[in-house]
Structure formats: C-alpha cells, structure tokens
Design an enzyme around this catalytic site. Structure first.
Site, PDB file in Angstrom:
ATOM      1  N   GLN A 212      -6.517   0.281  -7.678  1.00  0.00           N
ATOM      2  CA  GLN A 212      -5.530  -0.263  -8.614  1.00  0.00           C
ATOM      3  C   GLN A 212      -5.772   0.236 -10.045  1.00  0.00           C
ATOM      4  O   GLN A 212      -4.864   0.285 -10.863  1.00  0.00           O
ATOM      5  CB  GLN A 212      -5.574  -1.791  -8.581  1.00  0.00           C
ATOM      6  CG  GLN A 212      -4.611  -2.458  -9.538  1.00  0.00           C
ATOM      7  CD  GLN A 212      -4.398  -3.929  -9.203  1.00  0.00           C
ATOM      8  OE1 GLN A 212      -3.612  -4.264  -8.348  1.00  0.00           O
ATOM      9  NE2 GLN A 212      -5.142  -4.789  -9.881  1.00  0.00           N
TER      10      GLN A 212
ATOM     11  N   HIS B 225     -18.236  35.136 -30.819  1.00  0.00           N
ATOM     12  CA  HIS B 225     -19.398  34.413 -31.371  1.00  0.00           C
ATOM     13  C   HIS B 225     -19.149  33.940 -32.808  1.00  0.00           C
ATOM     14  O   HIS B 225     -20.089  33.774 -33.584  1.00  0.00           O
ATOM     15  CB  HIS B 225     -20.668  35.279 -31.336  1.00  0.00           C
ATOM     16  CG  HIS B 225     -20.896  35.958 -30.025  1.00  0.00           C
ATOM     17  ND1 HIS B 225     -21.634  35.390 -29.008  1.00  0.00           N
ATOM     18  CD2 HIS B 225     -20.449  37.148 -29.548  1.00  0.00           C
ATOM     19  CE1 HIS B 225     -21.637  36.213 -27.968  1.00  0.00           C
ATOM     20  NE2 HIS B 225     -20.922  37.283 -28.266  1.00  0.00           N
TER      21      HIS B 225
ATOM     22  N   GLU C 143      -7.707  17.158 -36.047  1.00  0.00           N
ATOM     23  CA  GLU C 143      -8.939  16.532 -35.552  1.00  0.00           C
ATOM     24  C   GLU C 143      -8.638  15.513 -34.445  1.00  0.00           C
ATOM     25  O   GLU C 143      -9.413  15.352 -33.501  1.00  0.00           O
ATOM     26  CB  GLU C 143      -9.700  15.881 -36.707  1.00  0.00           C
ATOM     27  CG  GLU C 143     -10.347  16.938 -37.606  1.00  0.00           C
ATOM     28  CD  GLU C 143     -10.843  16.374 -38.933  1.00  0.00           C
ATOM     29  OE1 GLU C 143     -11.153  15.184 -38.989  1.00  0.00           O
ATOM     30  OE2 GLU C 143     -10.910  17.157 -39.897  1.00  0.00           O
TER      31      GLU C 143
ATOM     32  N   ASN D 155       0.810  -1.223   0.000  1.00  0.00           N
ATOM     33  CA  ASN D 155       0.000   0.000   0.000  1.00  0.00           C
ATOM     34  C   ASN D 155       0.844   1.274   0.000  1.00  0.00           C
ATOM     35  O   ASN D 155       0.526   2.239  -0.703  1.00  0.00           O
ATOM     36  CB  ASN D 155      -0.948   0.011   1.209  1.00  0.00           C
ATOM     37  CG  ASN D 155      -1.983  -1.081   1.101  1.00  0.00           C
ATOM     38  OD1 ASN D 155      -2.054  -1.783   0.094  1.00  0.00           O
ATOM     39  ND2 ASN D 155      -2.802  -1.229   2.131  1.00  0.00           N
TER      40      ASN D 155
ATOM     41  N   TYR E 140      -7.098   1.640   1.993  1.00  0.00           N
ATOM     42  CA  TYR E 140      -6.835   1.048   0.677  1.00  0.00           C
ATOM     43  C   TYR E 140      -7.944   0.099   0.250  1.00  0.00           C
ATOM     44  O   TYR E 140      -8.433  -0.712   1.042  1.00  0.00           O
ATOM     45  CB  TYR E 140      -5.498   0.275   0.662  1.00  0.00           C
ATOM     46  CG  TYR E 140      -5.260  -0.363  -0.705  1.00  0.00           C
ATOM     47  CD1 TYR E 140      -4.709   0.369  -1.755  1.00  0.00           C
ATOM     48  CD2 TYR E 140      -5.658  -1.675  -0.963  1.00  0.00           C
ATOM     49  CE1 TYR E 140      -4.538  -0.192  -3.014  1.00  0.00           C
ATOM     50  CE2 TYR E 140      -5.487  -2.245  -2.225  1.00  0.00           C
ATOM     51  CZ  TYR E 140      -4.934  -1.501  -3.241  1.00  0.00           C
ATOM     52  OH  TYR E 140      -4.778  -2.046  -4.488  1.00  0.00           O
TER      53      TYR E 140
ATOM     54  N   LYS F 174      -9.491  15.986 -52.034  1.00  0.00           N
ATOM     55  CA  LYS F 174      -9.463  16.326 -50.609  1.00  0.00           C
ATOM     56  C   LYS F 174      -8.084  16.338 -49.978  1.00  0.00           C
ATOM     57  O   LYS F 174      -7.222  15.524 -50.293  1.00  0.00           O
ATOM     58  CB  LYS F 174     -10.332  15.326 -49.842  1.00  0.00           C
ATOM     59  CG  LYS F 174     -11.809  15.504 -50.123  1.00  0.00           C
ATOM     60  CD  LYS F 174     -12.396  16.632 -49.316  1.00  0.00           C
ATOM     61  CE  LYS F 174     -12.914  16.065 -48.006  1.00  0.00           C
ATOM     62  NZ  LYS F 174     -13.377  17.119 -47.131  1.00  0.00           N
TER      63      LYS F 174
ATOM     64  N   SER G 218      -8.541  11.618 -49.064  1.00  0.00           N
ATOM     65  CA  SER G 218      -9.788  10.874 -48.919  1.00  0.00           C
ATOM     66  C   SER G 218      -9.707   9.624 -49.789  1.00  0.00           C
ATOM     67  O   SER G 218      -9.030   9.609 -50.814  1.00  0.00           O
ATOM     68  CB  SER G 218     -10.949  11.763 -49.368  1.00  0.00           C
ATOM     69  OG  SER G 218     -11.996  10.998 -49.891  1.00  0.00           O
TER      70      SER G 218
HETATM   71  N1  ARG Z   1      -1.221  -3.449  -7.301  1.00  0.00           N
HETATM   72  C1  ARG Z   1      -1.804  -2.803  -6.158  1.00  0.00           C
HETATM   73  C2  ARG Z   1      -2.338  -1.448  -6.585  1.00  0.00           C
HETATM   74  O1  ARG Z   1      -1.903  -0.934  -7.535  1.00  0.00           O
HETATM   75  C3  ARG Z   1      -0.805  -2.636  -5.079  1.00  0.00           C
HETATM   76  C4  ARG Z   1      -1.404  -2.493  -3.736  1.00  0.00           C
HETATM   77  C5  ARG Z   1      -1.940  -3.775  -3.280  1.00  0.00           C
HETATM   78  N2  ARG Z   1      -2.403  -3.692  -1.954  1.00  0.00           N
HETATM   79  C6  ARG Z   1      -3.316  -4.542  -1.468  1.00  0.00           C
HETATM   80  N3  ARG Z   1      -3.686  -4.368  -0.227  1.00  0.00           N
HETATM   81  N4  ARG Z   1      -3.851  -5.476  -2.192  1.00  0.00           N
HETATM   82  O2  ARG Z   1      -3.175  -0.878  -5.959  1.00  0.00           O
END
Ligand code: ARG
Length: 462
Positions: A326, A160, A294, A114, A321, A287, A281
């Site tokens: 992810q 405008h 674009e 984490n 987390y 063209k 084109s």
């Molecule tokens: N691959 C995970 C992500 O990008 C890493 C963190 C994973 N943590 C967990 N508690 N599963 O978030």
C-alpha cells in the site's frame, strides 16, 4: 440501512480497529487521487457483469449511475473521505450504498481490491508517464531553441573539470536533448510493459464467474489481460519502472542544474541568469543565488529515495498481496510531483540563461585546448603516428607554458622548432573556432553537423 457506518468486513469482527491502526492503515488521504481511475474501472466492471449476465441490467445501470454521481461529488469537492473506510475503493463503495442502497453490494462480484488497486494504479501511471513525456518535449524544444541561438558560441569543453577541447555551446545543449530523448523512451516503454489489464484476477487465484477479461481490458485501454493471477496481484514492477525512469530523468536534470550553478559562479562567469530564477541573501546585500537550480539538483534525492524505498519494500515479499504494498502510492505520487515540478523549473531555467559569449570564447582558449588538434595536424600532414605527434604536441605545450604564451600566441618559428617539416598552415589549428569546425565526424561539434542535427531534432519533435 443496516450497513451504515460499518466496515465491509464488520460481519466477521467483534471489535473495531485501534485508533492508531485506523490512522496508519488508511491510505485514503493519498489514494483519493485515484478516484477517476477507480470509478472508470468500476463502471467498466459493472458493464462487463451486465454483458455476461452475472448481474441484472437494471442493477448494473443503477450502479453505474450511482458511480457517475460519486464522480461528480468528488470533482465538486462534495465528497467526504473517511479514514474508517481505509481507501478510495471502499470509500466509493460505501457511498454507493448510501446513494443506491443494497444493490451496491453487487458491484464487487468477481473482483477484489487487490486487482482493483493495480488496475487504478496502472491507469494512473500510464497517464502520468504521458504527462512527463509532454514536459520532456517542452524541455527538448527549449533546449533546441537555445542551441539554435548558440551554434557559433564557443565554450570550453571539460573533462575532469579541466579545460579539454573547445565546443559549440549548441552542441553541449544538444547533449542534454539526447538525454531527454532517452528519458522519453524509458517512460514510453514503461507504458508498453504496463499495458496488461489486472482486472478480473480477483484476490489472487482468479474467479469462478464467467467474466470477460478481454472486454474490460479493451474498454480500459489495455492491450490484453494479464496472464497469471498470482503474479498480477503481486506485481509492482510497473511502479518501480516508473520510479526508476523518474530517478534517471531527475539525475539528468540535476546534472544540468549543477552545470548551471558552476557556470554561474563568480569564478567561471560563463553565464548570466535572469533575476526571476535567482534569490537574494538575508544578510549579504550583493548576493544573487541560483536557488531554483539548486532545488532541481537537491530534489533528485527525493526521486532516488522513492525508488530505493519501494525496492526495499518489495524485496523479500512472498507472493501475493501484502499490506506493505500500500506504501507504493505515496512514493510514486511524490516522485511524480517532484519530477514534474523539477522539469517545469528546468524549462524556465534554460530559458533564463544568457551565455557570456566573450568569456566563453576566452576560456575556451585557456589551458592549451587545441593541443590535440596540433597532434592531429601532424598525423594528417606530416605522416607521424599519433603517439609520436602526441609527444611533439606535449613538447609544444611545455614550451608555451614556460614562455607564458597561449598556443595561438606562438610564432610560427617557435612552432617549427618542434618539427622542421611544418609549414605555415599549421598555425590555423590553434584557433579555437577552427578547432571546433574540424570536428566533422558524425556526432562531432562542427557547425555543419550541429545545423543538420538541429534540423533533424526539430523534425522529430513535430
Ligand atoms: N488500499 C490497498 C492498497 O493500496 C488496496 C488493496 C487492499 N487489499 C487488501 N487485501 N487489503 O494496497
């Protein structure tokens, strides 16, 4: 080796994940892009563990050498990424086991994926923001160059999409330079916000080891460690900031692209574009289409979409987390790739644009574009209030329209009918070049102003 081919959590599990989850849960195909940052973070983490005597020096050195070897393998395309090990962090950890054996297990002391993932990601976004800034600098340089060549090119300014007042093309281009300068500021202030190191907050609550977060923070080039472990692992503001700045920047270049498309149209014919920025084109032989412009316009949608997607993912997520997060990497990587390419194409595009100067001048005098200048003249020379002068000028426009003349085609006798006190000097205001040069207020389009501004901008670029 007993751990071979097993996930790091296999000790707790009786079954392996379903195939479909293994595929969707794995982020390795995307986050392998973080390998440099991940290995750097791990090396610094190992150094800190050694320094704090949490792991023995011998083990630490073994780990660091193993990590360096892995870095080489990845760089040389000799590394096999495996879905089974989910992400870049665990792929590297698993490989470290293969190379140095069970000592690899000491690296993950006082750390969680984490804090690891956001450390990597913040480092990556920092570098990538700088890359965007460099490309914005290239763009600014090209716009200034084009402006320098077109200080005396007069074009119709629009509101405008109706002809409003004549402008210098240089002034118009420098408007984009201001936008790009703001983009640069946005990306660099993001770097400021990002400058707190997540490493060491663990899974969410910190750690009981006597780690030195100031050491890792400094070594990784951050200003300081983050303050709150829960906020740290929950926070994706820095990714949203990046996506938001990328969206605003993409919006800017998409406006320019749209401008180019309109100016290049057969109705406007204000510019010509070099063939290398046009396509043909399949059916219509005549063209030449402005496809690159674009694409710059269209691809802004991808940048906006990524921002919207991550905001939606984060909205309502409790701390801290969750696997939802992810998804952040793919969005940021895509947005970065898209924006970088669009910036590079925009740079090519501005270089390939040739103004049709005669047509620009001609159109800048279409639509009574000096009517405001006439009103201003009456205020400045004949003591009228602006509202009074406005009415007089509107009368003159109506007269010219009825008689199918442009303002600069009127005779003095016709103009004088609007106000008996006018003298011949008034006729000058109907000249579009004069009209441009009358705008001497700071930030206005007069030639003098533009020259000063170009000088200033060039100095800033150095
Ligand atoms: N691959 C995970 C992500 O990008 C890493 C963190 C994973 N943590 C967990 N508690 N599963 O978030």
């Amino acid at each position: 080796m007993k751990n071979k081919n097993k996930t790091v959590w296999s000790a707790r599990f009786e079954n392996t994940p379903s195939k479909i989850f293994e595929r969707i849960g794995a982020s390795i195909s995307i986050d392998k892009r973080l390998f440099e940052e991940d290995i750097l973070g791990s090396i610094i983490h190992a150094q800190m563990l050694m320094k704090q005597r949490i792991i023995a020096k011998k083990k630490g050195i073994k780990i660091i050498n193993g990590l360096k070897k892995i870095r080489n393998e990845i760089k040389k395309n000799k590394f096999t990424f495996r879905n089974k090990y989910e992400d870049i962090h665990l792929n590297i950890e698993k490989r470290l086991y293969e190379i140095i054996g069970d000592d690899a297990g000491y690296l993950h002391i006082a750390r969680s994926r984490n804090d690891q993932v956001i450390t990597d990601f913040k480092l990556w976004i920092k570098n990538s923001s700088n890359e965007i800034i460099n490309n914005l600098n290239n763009l600014i340089e090209s716009f200034i160059k084009k402006a320098e060549k077109n200080i005396y090119t007069i074009m119709p300014g629009f509101t405008h999409l109706k002809n409003a007042q004549p402008l210098s093309l240089a002034h118009y281009l420098l408007a984009y330079v201001e936008m790009f300068k703001r983009d640069k500021k946005r990306f660099s202030s993001n770097i400021d916000y990002i400058d707190e190191c997540p490493l060491g907050v663990g899974a969410l609550s910190g750690t009981s080891y006597k780690i030195d977060r100031n050491f890792t923070s400094k070594k990784l080039g951050f200003k300081k460690p983050t303050n709150n472990s829960v906020d740290t692992v929950s926070d994706r503001d820095f990714a949203i900031d990046f996506l938001s700045s990328a969206s605003i920047c993409a919006m800017h270049i998409s406006r320019f692209a749209e401008e180019i498309i309109i100016w290049n149209s057969d109705i406007f014919k204000l510019i010509k574009i070099d063939d290398k920025m046009l396509t043909g084109s399949s059916m219509m032989p005549q063209k030449k289409n402005p496809d690159p412009a674009e694409l710059i316009r269209g691809r802004a949608g991808k940048n906006f979409g990524a921002l919207q997607a991550l905001l939606t993912t984060m909205k309502g997520l409790p701390l801290s987390y969750y696997k939802d997060m992810q998804e952040d990497k793919a969005l940021v990587f895509n947005s970065f790739d898209t924006l970088l390419e669009s910036l590079i194409i925009t740079n090519e595009l501005i270089k390939s644009v040739k103004p049709n100067k005669e047509r620009m001048l001609f159109l800048s005098n279409e639509g009574y574009t000096t009517a405001t200048d006439f009103a201003d003249y009456l205020v400045q020379n004949n003591n009228l209030s602006f509202r009074e002068a406005y009415k007089t000028s509107a009368k003159l426009v109506n007269y010219a329209e009825k008689n199918k003349k442009k303002l600069d085609q009127l005779d003095f006798s016709e103009v004088r009918k609007m106000n008996k006190k006018l003298d011949k000097n008034v006729m000058k205001v109907f000249n579009v070049r004069n009209a441009v040069n009358l705008k001497t207020s700071y930030g206005g389009t007069s030639t003098k102003n533009i020259k000063k501004m170009i000088f200033k901008l060039k100095k800033e670029l150095k």
